[in-house]
Design an enzyme around this catalytic site. Structure first.
Site, PDB file in Angstrom:
ATOM      1  N   CYS A   1     -17.269  25.472 -17.057  1.00 60.09           N
ATOM      2  CA  CYS A   1     -17.355  26.854 -17.652  1.00 60.09           C
ATOM      3  C   CYS A   1     -17.222  26.699 -19.297  1.00 60.09           C
ATOM      4  CB  CYS A   1     -16.065  27.690 -17.289  1.00 60.09           C
ATOM      5  SG  CYS A   1     -15.919  28.000 -15.657  1.00 60.09           S
TER       6      CYS A   1
ATOM      7  N   ASP B   1      -5.528  29.715 -18.267  1.00 59.85           N
ATOM      8  CA  ASP B   1      -6.274  30.049 -16.893  1.00 59.85           C
ATOM      9  C   ASP B   1      -5.977  31.422 -16.661  1.00 59.85           C
ATOM     10  OD1 ASP B   1      -7.826  27.958 -17.138  1.00 59.85           O
ATOM     11  OD2 ASP B   1      -6.809  26.970 -15.421  1.00 59.85           O
TER      12      ASP B   1
ATOM     13  N   ARG C   1     -17.071  28.934  -7.342  1.00 65.05           N
ATOM     14  CA  ARG C   1     -16.605  27.546  -7.737  1.00 65.05           C
ATOM     15  C   ARG C   1     -15.135  27.342  -7.504  1.00 65.05           C
ATOM     16  NH1 ARG C   1     -16.739  26.157 -13.352  1.00 65.05           N
ATOM     17  NH2 ARG C   1     -15.326  24.548 -12.483  1.00 65.05           N
TER      18      ARG C   1
ATOM     19  N   LYS D   1      -7.526  23.824  -6.889  1.00 58.74           N
ATOM     20  CA  LYS D   1      -8.784  23.369  -7.407  1.00 58.74           C
ATOM     21  C   LYS D   1      -8.556  22.113  -8.128  1.00 58.74           C
ATOM     22  CE  LYS D   1     -11.053  25.470 -10.765  1.00 58.74           C
ATOM     23  NZ  LYS D   1     -11.530  24.370 -11.782  1.00 58.74           N
ATOM     24  N   ASN D   2      -7.749  22.383  -9.310  1.00 57.64           N
ATOM     25  CA  ASN D   2      -7.705  21.518 -10.223  1.00 57.64           C
ATOM     26  C   ASN D   2      -6.949  20.185  -9.790  1.00 57.64           C
ATOM     27  OD1 ASN D   2      -9.255  22.934 -12.015  1.00 57.64           O
ATOM     28  ND2 ASN D   2      -7.608  23.729 -13.234  1.00 57.64           N
TER      29      ASN D   2
ATOM     30  N   ARG E   1     -15.450  21.729 -25.759  1.00 58.39           N
ATOM     31  CA  ARG E   1     -14.607  20.914 -24.969  1.00 58.39           C
ATOM     32  C   ARG E   1     -14.966  19.510 -24.842  1.00 58.39           C
ATOM     33  NH1 ARG E   1     -14.335  23.984 -19.099  1.00 58.39           N
ATOM     34  NH2 ARG E   1     -12.593  22.842 -18.830  1.00 58.39           N
TER      35      ARG E   1
HETATM   36  N1  EPU Z   1      -9.446  18.732 -26.017  1.00 58.01           N
HETATM   37  C1  EPU Z   1      -9.740  17.945 -27.076  1.00 58.01           C
HETATM   38  N2  EPU Z   1     -10.150  16.651 -26.871  1.00 58.01           N
HETATM   39  C2  EPU Z   1     -10.287  16.096 -25.596  1.00 58.01           C
HETATM   40  C3  EPU Z   1      -9.766  16.985 -24.558  1.00 58.01           C
HETATM   41  C4  EPU Z   1      -9.329  18.270 -24.931  1.00 58.01           C
HETATM   42  O1  EPU Z   1     -10.067  18.552 -28.366  1.00 58.01           O
HETATM   43  O2  EPU Z   1     -10.553  14.890 -25.402  1.00 58.01           O
HETATM   44  C5  EPU Z   1      -8.645  19.937 -26.415  1.00 58.01           C
HETATM   45  C6  EPU Z   1      -9.769  21.132 -25.767  1.00 58.01           C
HETATM   46  O3  EPU Z   1     -10.896  21.354 -26.722  1.00 58.01           O
HETATM   47  C7  EPU Z   1      -8.664  22.209 -25.645  1.00 58.01           C
HETATM   48  C8  EPU Z   1      -7.450  21.472 -25.146  1.00 58.01           C
HETATM   49  O4  EPU Z   1      -7.773  20.250 -25.622  1.00 58.01           O
HETATM   50  O5  EPU Z   1      -8.678  23.130 -26.580  1.00 58.01           O
HETATM   51  C9  EPU Z   1      -7.281  21.466 -23.591  1.00 58.01           C
HETATM   52  O6  EPU Z   1      -8.053  20.961 -22.980  1.00 58.01           O
HETATM   53  P1  EPU Z   1      -7.746  20.076 -21.745  1.00 58.01           P
HETATM   54  O7  EPU Z   1      -8.602  18.877 -21.788  1.00 58.01           O
HETATM   55  O8  EPU Z   1      -6.195  20.164 -21.317  1.00 58.01           O
HETATM   56  O9  EPU Z   1      -8.649  20.841 -20.516  1.00 58.01           O
HETATM   57  P2  EPU Z   1      -9.331  20.203 -19.436  1.00 58.01           P
HETATM   58  O10 EPU Z   1      -9.035  19.131 -18.852  1.00 58.01           O
HETATM   59  O11 EPU Z   1     -10.981  20.418 -19.687  1.00 58.01           O
HETATM   60  C10 EPU Z   1      -8.121  21.766 -17.389  1.00 58.01           C
HETATM   61  C11 EPU Z   1      -8.566  22.692 -16.389  1.00 58.01           C
HETATM   62  C12 EPU Z   1      -9.044  24.040 -16.853  1.00 58.01           C
HETATM   63  C13 EPU Z   1      -7.914  24.319 -17.666  1.00 58.01           C
HETATM   64  C14 EPU Z   1      -7.182  23.238 -18.914  1.00 58.01           C
HETATM   65  C15 EPU Z   1      -6.192  23.729 -19.466  1.00 58.01           C
HETATM   66  C16 EPU Z   1      -9.563  21.108 -14.638  1.00 58.01           C
HETATM   67  C17 EPU Z   1     -10.578  20.655 -13.871  1.00 58.01           C
HETATM   68  N3  EPU Z   1      -9.688  21.906 -15.636  1.00 58.01           N
HETATM   69  O12 EPU Z   1      -9.356  21.416 -18.257  1.00 58.01           O
HETATM   70  O13 EPU Z   1      -9.217  24.812 -15.978  1.00 58.01           O
HETATM   71  O14 EPU Z   1      -8.103  25.636 -18.321  1.00 58.01           O
HETATM   72  O15 EPU Z   1      -7.034  22.177 -18.199  1.00 58.01           O
HETATM   73  O16 EPU Z   1      -5.078  24.078 -18.729  1.00 58.01           O
HETATM   74  O17 EPU Z   1      -8.238  20.756 -14.625  1.00 58.01           O
HETATM   75  C18 EPU Z   1     -10.318  26.739 -15.033  1.00 58.01           C
HETATM   76  O18 EPU Z   1      -9.591  26.252 -13.779  1.00 58.01           O
HETATM   77  O19 EPU Z   1     -10.781  27.695 -14.894  1.00 58.01           O
HETATM   78  C19 EPU Z   1     -10.072  25.853 -15.773  1.00 58.01           C
HETATM   79  C20 EPU Z   1     -11.006  25.860 -17.011  1.00 58.01           C
END
Ligand code: EPU
Length: 417
Positions: free
Chosen positions: A117, A306, A398, A23-24, A122
């Protein structure tokens, strides 16, 4: 539309099952395809709502899109809109990958702030930092991410404050069309980062170092269409491994990448689960009582946030006390209330869940509060003798392809009702 996932638990899962595409990775690779000057064909896509959501978004933008049997063909040449309505993007987090890609194609993008989610704060500050470091002008006025390629748009050094998956992907997607060299420091290393980089390379982009914490991109080269198959889903693989062990079953998973699973495998072995692998096959067997563990979520190659939720569900019946510390998303323990309704004994102290193993969970009607909470409910319901109904299935749809069919093929009594 179904209302519940109904599971009659208490019986071991046995047999063979194939894992689906990631998915990701899919949600990053599909929007990347719009940077090409000719059609792309993307294979091994999971049949999940996030992929359908992207199909609808790209069609709305003017692309010619076909999606069937896990294969999406995207001809981006008709794209003529750079604005997206809230109704289309509100459903998922990854919609913000359209900001750098629409900007690359049309010079600017207006994309509502992402949904997805509710698992904690975020923010997108690191994405904004990545794009502005390359010279884009970005604001989020009125809840919309407005991004414009500035006159001096070009490669630069980008230092991420944390290895964010989203910010790393967005910066890569912006850098491939920024003339000159971009270096992303403190990049995330998750498997889907590497897969997105490989897809960009297959389109003619020059991306080096994905999978390490420094990614170097020589941008500004034209990108062409490509045929590409996404990697297997690390989190679906892990969820099925946990479900197999939690049900005290014997399951062989096909089409996996075992190295992506090392942090989970190590924890399962510590609990007393048998895990073996060969080539793209992982076999998971468990019986009797399992040992408790301590675990902390970390960025890859650490233990993925996750999988924290489904593994915590399994720990509810381990023999003793487990400690689960969540370091990535502060609200990722909301689902423990639902586990308690099934008889789990869990206390949450700040970012640590203290799980005191009980002999058995009992069935209940519970609700998935997010996608991976849904996975936790499935694992818990498989362990409980009797019928549980899991609500909130829109989250499960999803991200998990035909999870009901997969579990049924392993002897589980699972159906959407
Ligand atoms: N963060 C910041 N600022 C930013 C971005 C992130 O402070 O600009 C913080 C977040 O608050 C969090 C941490 O950094 O504490 C990690 O966030 P990250 O950006 O890595 O997560 P994401 O890109 O929003 C993706 C996956 C998530 C998965 C996370 C961590 C996708 C679409 N989503 O989210 O997947 O939990 O990386 O591995 O790739 C899921 O599949 O259920 C899911 C939520």
């Amino acid at each position: 539309m179904s209302d519940y996932l109904r599971i009659r638990g208490g019986r071991p899962l046995n047999g063979h099952v194939s894992v689906s595409g990631s998915k990701n990775a899919a949600v990053a690779i599909i929007p990347a395809a719009i940077l090409a000057d000719s059609p792309c064909t993307i294979e091994n896509l999971p049949d999940i709502d996030d992929v359908y959501c992207y199909r609808d978004i790209l069609s709305f933008l003017g692309a010619d899109v076909e999606f069937a049997k896990g294969v999406m063909r995207i001809d981006p040449r008709g794209i003529n809109k750079n604005e997206l309505p809230q109704e289309l993007v509100g459903r998922m987090r990854a919609s913000y990958y359209l900001v750098p890609t629409l900007m690359g194609r049309l010079g600017s993008a207006h994309v509502p702030l992402p949904g997805g989610c509710d698992i904690g704060n975020r923010p997108i500050d690191q994405t904004i930092k990545g794009l502005t470091s390359l010279g884009a002008r970005v604001d989020t006025d009125g809840g919309i991410i407005n991004a414009v390629r500035g006159d001096n748009y070009g490669g630069n050094e980008v230092f991420l404050a944390m290895p964010s998956v989203g910010a790393t992907i967005n910066t890569m997607l912006a850098a491939v069309h920024a003339p000159g060299r971009t270096v992303i420091h403190n990049a995330a290393k998750e498997p889907h980062i590497v897969d997105t980089a490989n897809f960009l390379s297959s389109m003619g982009a020059r991306v080096k170092g994905a999978g390490t914490d420094i990614i170097r991109i020589d941008g500004g080269h034209p990108l062409h269409g490509s045929n590409y198959a996404v990697i297997p889903d690390q989190i679906e693989t892990g969820t099925l491994m946990i479900a197999a062990a939690a049900s005290r079953g014997d399951v062989t998973l096909h089409g996996t990448i075992p190295t992506h699973m090392e942090s989970l495998t190590a924890k399962l072995l510590e609990m007393g689960v048998y895990v073996t692998d060969e080539d793209d096959i992982i076999r998971v067997r468990a019986s009797g009582t399992l040992r408790p563990i301590s675990l902390k979520t970390q960025v890859y190659p650490g233990f993925p946030t996750d999988l924290q939720q489904p593994l915590t569900a399994m720990l509810t019946t381990a023999w003793g006390t487990s400690y689960v510390t969540e370091t990535i998303f502060e609200s990722r323990f909301r689902y423990v209330d639902e586990l308690r309704r099934m008889g789990a004994e869990i206390k949450v102290l700040e970012s640590t869940a203290i799980v005191s193993g009980v002999e058995k969970l009992h069935p209940a009607n519970v609700t998935a509060t997010d996608l991976r909470a849904g996975a936790a409910m499935i694992v818990a319901a498989l362990m409980a003798d009797g019928v549980s109904n899991i609500g909130g299935i829109q989250y499960i749809l999803r991200g998990y392809e035909h999870i009901d069919e997969k579990l049924r093929s392993l002897g589980g009594e699972v159906e959407y009702v």
